[in-house]
Motif scaffolding. Sequence first.
Motif, PDB file in Angstrom:
ATOM      1  N   HIS A  45      -2.841   0.290  -4.194  1.00  0.00           N
ATOM      2  CA  HIS A  45      -2.944  -0.968  -3.463  1.00  0.00           C
ATOM      3  C   HIS A  45      -2.608  -2.104  -4.427  1.00  0.00           C
ATOM      4  O   HIS A  45      -3.340  -2.360  -5.382  1.00  0.00           O
ATOM      5  CB  HIS A  45      -4.377  -1.137  -2.920  1.00  0.00           C
ATOM      6  N   TYR A  91       1.323   1.436   5.434  1.00  0.00           N
ATOM      7  CA  TYR A  91       1.465   1.995   4.089  1.00  0.00           C
ATOM      8  C   TYR A  91       2.733   2.832   4.002  1.00  0.00           C
ATOM      9  O   TYR A  91       3.269   3.290   5.010  1.00  0.00           O
ATOM     10  CB  TYR A  91       0.244   2.864   3.739  1.00  0.00           C
ATOM     11  N   VAL A 137       0.851  -1.191   0.000  1.00  0.00           N
ATOM     12  CA  VAL A 137       0.000   0.000   0.000  1.00  0.00           C
ATOM     13  C   VAL A 137       0.888   1.243   0.000  1.00  0.00           C
ATOM     14  O   VAL A 137       1.749   1.406   0.859  1.00  0.00           O
ATOM     15  CB  VAL A 137      -0.921   0.029   1.250  1.00  0.00           C
TER      16      VAL A 137
END
Length: 225
Positions: free
Chosen positions: A62, A33, A8
Amino acid sequence: MASIQEEVKLLGVKGSPFVCRVEIALKLKGVEYKFIQENLHNKSDLLLKYNPIYKKVPVLVHNEKPLSESLVIVEYIDDAWKGNPILPAEPYQRALARFWSKFIDDKVFAAVRKAVFTIDEKERENGIEESLEALQFLENELKDKKFFGGEEFGLVDIAAIIIAFWVPIFEEVAGLQLFTSEKFPKLYNWSQEFINHPVVKESLPPREPLLGFFKGLRENLAASK
């Protein structure tokens, strides 16, 4: 560290309310992320690759699948990662949450921006009037709830981070009093509760640099008049 299967990335700018929305959603869901800082005056090849249409942040990537537009991204995060729901389960309540989130961008943010950053005096007065009217609608919608989402915050609260954190900065920059505890007591109490929530607090950018940035922006607009 996110696994290869769960890579991510968030392309953004620290200081953007729209990027902040996405960070709040990711942190609420406990998603790890990588934040990639963009320079919007010199856009990276990565940004142009992932968001060729709007060329703006935020962009969530993603597993190499990019998404843009903050409210779209927040809904995607809610669907992709379970736990701590952001949207209500009931269809009518979901639709209402989407309605009020869009209202915040189309009516509240647009009006406040006009009130703060418009040079024309009549336009600025219109912006102030529209801001107060739009904030009153939200005050009425909040009723006696802790958050727009009820006991836990949800999509509308995340959308309204613009009001809770950025609008007071804009007011200070312009010497305006739009969003006060006297005019909007419920909304004001909500804003204090929301920005002090641990997940939200962790996602907010430092206030002083933002204040300096927007003061400079307003001064430049006034100078170019």
